[in-house]
Design an enzyme around this catalytic site. Sequence first.
Site, PDB file in Angstrom:
ATOM      1  N   LYS A   1       2.441 -30.721  -0.105  1.00  0.00           N
ATOM      2  CA  LYS A   1       2.096 -29.396  -0.549  1.00  0.00           C
ATOM      3  C   LYS A   1       0.888 -28.783   0.503  1.00  0.00           C
ATOM      4  O   LYS A   1       1.378 -27.808   1.258  1.00  0.00           O
ATOM      5  CB  LYS A   1       1.653 -29.141  -1.867  1.00  0.00           C
TER       6      LYS A   1
ATOM      7  N   ASP B   1       1.848 -40.937  -4.845  1.00  0.00           N
ATOM      8  CA  ASP B   1       2.508 -39.500  -4.631  1.00  0.00           C
ATOM      9  C   ASP B   1       1.381 -38.677  -4.182  1.00  0.00           C
ATOM     10  O   ASP B   1       0.961 -38.461  -5.316  1.00  0.00           O
ATOM     11  CB  ASP B   1       3.204 -39.346  -5.598  1.00  0.00           C
TER      12      ASP B   1
ATOM     13  N   TYR C   1       4.655 -36.236 -12.146  1.00  0.00           N
ATOM     14  CA  TYR C   1       5.956 -35.612 -11.625  1.00  0.00           C
ATOM     15  C   TYR C   1       6.286 -36.003 -10.065  1.00  0.00           C
ATOM     16  O   TYR C   1       5.135 -35.831  -9.412  1.00  0.00           O
ATOM     17  CB  TYR C   1       5.691 -34.090 -11.647  1.00  0.00           C
TER      18      TYR C   1
END
Length: 429
Positions: free
Chosen positions: A265, A237, A143
């Site tokens: 994050k 990523d 994702y």
Amino acid sequence: MVRMLSKSKKLFDDAKRVIPSGVNSPVRYFEPYPFFVKRSSGSTIWDADGKKLTDFCNGYGALLLGHGRKEIISSVSKQLKLGTLYCAPTENETKLSKHIVKNYPSIDKVRLVNTGSEATMTAIRLARGYTKKNKIIKFEGCYHGAHDSVLVKAGSGSAHNGISVSEGGLKEVSKQTLVAQYNNPEDIEGIIKKNNDIAGVIVEPILANMGLILPEKNFLMHVRKITRQNSIPLIFDEVVTGFRVSIGGAQKYFGIKPDITTMAKALSNGFGIAAVGGRKQIMDQLSPKGNVYQASTFAGNPVAVSAALASIRTLEKLQNKLYSKLEKHCVRFSGALDDLATDLHIPHQINFASSMMQIFFSDRPVTNYETSLNADAKKFHKMFHTLLKHGVFIAPSQFEVVFFSDTHTSSDLNKALDAYRLALKAVKD
Ligand SMILES: *Cc1c(COP(=O)(O)O)cnc(C)c1O
């Protein structure tokens, strides 16, 4: 006896009137309705009904240092008094970028953005601008955010809701995205051999959006080798893994250097900030001096920057102590959970790394998209609800991950294991 309707239920019904499905991100929704949050501190969330929950969702990995960390709150409070938005450069942006560059040797320059999606969108555009090619390769189940180029066989909420390619997304765009199987080096090698229009390869170095899936030995090394041989920029990523699996992310953990990195994050421990960084030659393509356009009003927002600075400084101070403690907690927790499920004769797999883990109800090892989809998500849902009933909050989907934070105490972990014991029993019945 009069039964009180739960406050969360009332708040949810009210929210639904003005917010689609009552939530601002699909992964927050679960049947019959999500709990609403009143406040949080350390490892704890209190819901609208006053129920205390030990948090193992941790902002999908963002809250490495726990809720309301004092070093960060104090830094942010100071900044609030100095202003919240200037839209002119500040010294703190340079300071933060220097901390990122120092901890990520693959990064010469970095641009600050607001979300992980924005970071991957910019990374992909940079790769296209740099190579003057069009197609990108992503891996099944990874994702990379909610934009057209990467919402193809994506994990997280997209897999949870059974969406392979989102409606409303342009086929012309998703057609340019080629999908390879995770942990299958021959697959990506074959795609690269057949195509000379590949602008970049994007990968989650640890797949944390299909449950947790670890890269098999040499998989990432292989991907690095073939991308390098074919002069294709490799994008790691690290939106989840950056600052989480080590201070230098997964690239330090595995000793592999990508060309472009995205992080978000755990960068600021709970504020809206993300970053895209990489080799100088690539990053200097960005406007205004370069021709790859990227812009944002809130980019480098002083409040978020002050949070990220305080967070990285805290991590630098704690470093080895923090990461080895979390790893120890995770190993112990995963082992104990494995014992519980084994004792109950429940077919299961547990994948874990660093401060992340997930259980799958399956008799096959979970190593890619297909084997993760094959696990029994209904059982997972039942487990989730029993955990919640007993005061343990994990992300409400098989395709997410259990995250440990610095603030979890042994007693938090034992309480969670007690809840897991009951939850596994419920799954068994
Ligand atoms: C969460 C996530 C994103 C998207 O980040 P947002 O801040 O939600 O836009 C991108 N990549 C990975 C690996 C993620 O886990």
